[in-house]
Motif scaffolding. Structure first.
Motif, PDB file in Angstrom:
ATOM      1  N   ASP A  32     -31.124 140.174  -1.490  1.00  0.00           N
ATOM      2  CA  ASP A  32     -30.155 140.401  -2.560  1.00  0.00           C
ATOM      3  C   ASP A  32     -30.710 141.357  -3.614  1.00  0.00           C
ATOM      4  OD1 ASP A  32     -28.163 138.880  -1.476  1.00  0.00           O
ATOM      5  OD2 ASP A  32     -28.338 137.202  -2.886  1.00  0.00           O
ATOM      6  N   HIS A  50     -29.116 143.263   1.636  1.00  0.00           N
ATOM      7  CA  HIS A  50     -27.735 142.839   1.422  1.00  0.00           C
ATOM      8  C   HIS A  50     -26.964 143.881   0.599  1.00  0.00           C
ATOM      9  CE1 HIS A  50     -28.668 138.307   2.306  1.00  0.00           C
ATOM     10  NE2 HIS A  50     -28.668 139.070   3.388  1.00  0.00           N
ATOM     11  N   THR A 110     -19.802 142.639  -3.164  1.00  0.00           N
ATOM     12  CA  THR A 110     -19.144 141.380  -3.459  1.00  0.00           C
ATOM     13  C   THR A 110     -19.447 140.356  -2.379  1.00  0.00           C
ATOM     14  OG1 THR A 110     -17.011 140.325  -3.949  1.00  0.00           O
ATOM     15  CG2 THR A 110     -17.027 142.037  -2.254  1.00  0.00           C
ATOM     16  N   LYS A 111     -19.305 139.106  -2.745  1.00  0.00           N
ATOM     17  CA  LYS A 111     -19.324 138.004  -1.787  1.00  0.00           C
ATOM     18  C   LYS A 111     -18.003 137.245  -1.945  1.00  0.00           C
ATOM     19  CE  LYS A 111     -24.361 137.430  -1.662  1.00  0.00           C
ATOM     20  NZ  LYS A 111     -25.515 136.499  -1.842  1.00  0.00           N
ATOM     21  N   GLU A 112     -17.710 136.404  -0.964  1.00  0.00           N
ATOM     22  CA  GLU A 112     -16.467 135.646  -0.955  1.00  0.00           C
ATOM     23  C   GLU A 112     -15.242 136.555  -0.946  1.00  0.00           C
ATOM     24  OE1 GLU A 112     -16.835 132.598  -0.278  1.00  0.00           O
ATOM     25  OE2 GLU A 112     -18.989 132.608  -0.663  1.00  0.00           O
ATOM     26  N   TRP A 143     -20.970 142.611   6.032  1.00  0.00           N
ATOM     27  CA  TRP A 143     -22.234 142.054   6.525  1.00  0.00           C
ATOM     28  C   TRP A 143     -21.925 140.941   7.515  1.00  0.00           C
ATOM     29  CZ3 TRP A 143     -22.453 145.459   2.880  1.00  0.00           C
ATOM     30  CH2 TRP A 143     -23.658 146.101   2.590  1.00  0.00           C
ATOM     31  N   GLY A 151     -21.664 134.663   3.724  1.00  0.00           N
ATOM     32  CA  GLY A 151     -20.818 134.453   2.551  1.00  0.00           C
ATOM     33  C   GLY A 151     -19.744 135.495   2.329  1.00  0.00           C
ATOM     34  N   ASN A 152     -19.188 136.056   3.446  1.00  0.00           N
ATOM     35  CA  ASN A 152     -18.118 137.059   3.317  1.00  0.00           C
ATOM     36  C   ASN A 152     -18.556 138.219   2.418  1.00  0.00           C
ATOM     37  OD1 ASN A 152     -16.827 134.947   4.650  1.00  0.00           O
ATOM     38  ND2 ASN A 152     -14.880 135.313   3.657  1.00  0.00           N
ATOM     39  N   MET A 153     -19.739 138.732   2.703  1.00  0.00           N
ATOM     40  CA  MET A 153     -20.316 139.813   1.911  1.00  0.00           C
ATOM     41  C   MET A 153     -19.718 141.155   2.319  1.00  0.00           C
ATOM     42  SD  MET A 153     -24.359 140.823   1.497  1.00  0.00           S
ATOM     43  CE  MET A 153     -24.769 139.082   1.600  1.00  0.00           C
TER      44      MET A 153
END
Length: 280
Positions: A145, A167, A186-188, A207, A271-273
């Motif tokens: 990250d 990431h 972004t995530k989610e 990702w 995490g839906n990155m």
């Protein structure tokens, strides 16, 4: 004289026995192979080691059970793409949309998929990036990250602190700082948000695991005590289209269609990155 010699010999024997008994046999330090180190790391998290694949198997690994390779031809000059939605239009998304004039290439470094995807993604928006330079511009860390983990020449399929990758946040930061792009990590993220970007004519970097296959996430704690979710065979693909049943993505210059449920199974591991081009 004989008694003195006998006593001298006895003394020497006792000294020899005494010295020998005080020595601790040397035990060689075991030298573990890199594969063994990774295996033990994964076992600590109750993971099952997948075989590390050679660079020549990169595109197809691990598995292509749910993705179907497709041939995407470039639009001719007389053809036009499906009209893209704008903010002024209705928020309803079209049932399908494909970005046709986007092309990619096979990544140069064994685990340099992020730099390769950044090159192809930026090129679509008219920004020239040298893949090698971009890789060198990424920050370095044992936390993906925060920066690139390990050597970009390392084998694919490992986990931090060994060679792993990076990431979305550091990639977006380099795109913003060095290339003036409004890249946002972004995530989610959601499927609908991906569709909205695609319908606006903007591809999205996602990702995933391998060539959009399943994986198992686990928490890794870096040297500063920060916790990050990682997974073996971390990879990135560029989403370029969708319809009612599936998404289309580009992986190392090849295009694939995959049903939503299988894509989400892979995408959700980290995490839906995603990385996308944000509005000014």
């Amino acid at each position: 004289m004989r008694l003195s010699i006998a006593l001298l010999i006895a003394g020497l024997l006792l000294l020899s026995v005494s010295c020998t008994s005080n020595q601790v046999p040397a035990t060689p330090t075991p030298m573990l192979s890199l594969d063994e180190v990774v295996r033990r790391t994964l076992e600590a998290y109750a993971q099952q080691l997948a075989p590390t694949l050679q660079d020549g198997d990169l595109v197809a690994a691990p598995g292509e059970d749910f993705s179907m390779e497709v041939t995407q031809e470039p639009l001719m000059e007389t053809e036009t793409q499906v009209p893209e939605i704008t903010e002024a239009e209705n928020t309803e998304l079209p049932e399908s949309h494909y970005i046709w004039n986007i092309w990619g290439h096979r990544q140069y470094f064994p685990i340099g998929c992020e730099a390769s995807a950044a090159h192809d993604w930026a090129w679509y928006f008219g920004v020239e990036i040298n893949e090698f330079n971009f890789q060198m511009e990424l920050p370095v860390s044992d936390n993906p990250d925060l920066g690139f983990v390990g050597s970009v020449e390392g084998p694919w399929g490992q986990v931090p602190p060994y060679a792993y990758g990076v990431h979305a946040a550091p990639v977006a930061q380099v795109l913003r700082d060095n290339y003036g792009m409004t890249a946002r990590a972004t995530k989610e993220f959601t499927i609908e948000e991906i569709q909205r970007e695609i319908a606006s004519g903007q591809p999205v970097i996602a990702w995933v695991i391998g060539n959009c296959v399943g994986g198992i996430p686990y928490e890794y704690t870096d040297q500063q005590g920060n916790t990050v979710v990682v997974a073996a065979y971390e990879h990135v693909v560029i989403i370029t289209g969708y319809d009612e049943d599936s998404l289309r993505y580009m992986n190392n210059g090849k295009f694939y269609d995959i049903q939503y449920e299988y894509f989400e199974n892979s995408w959700s591991v980290l995490g839906n990155m995603a990385l996308y081009l944000a509005d000014e």
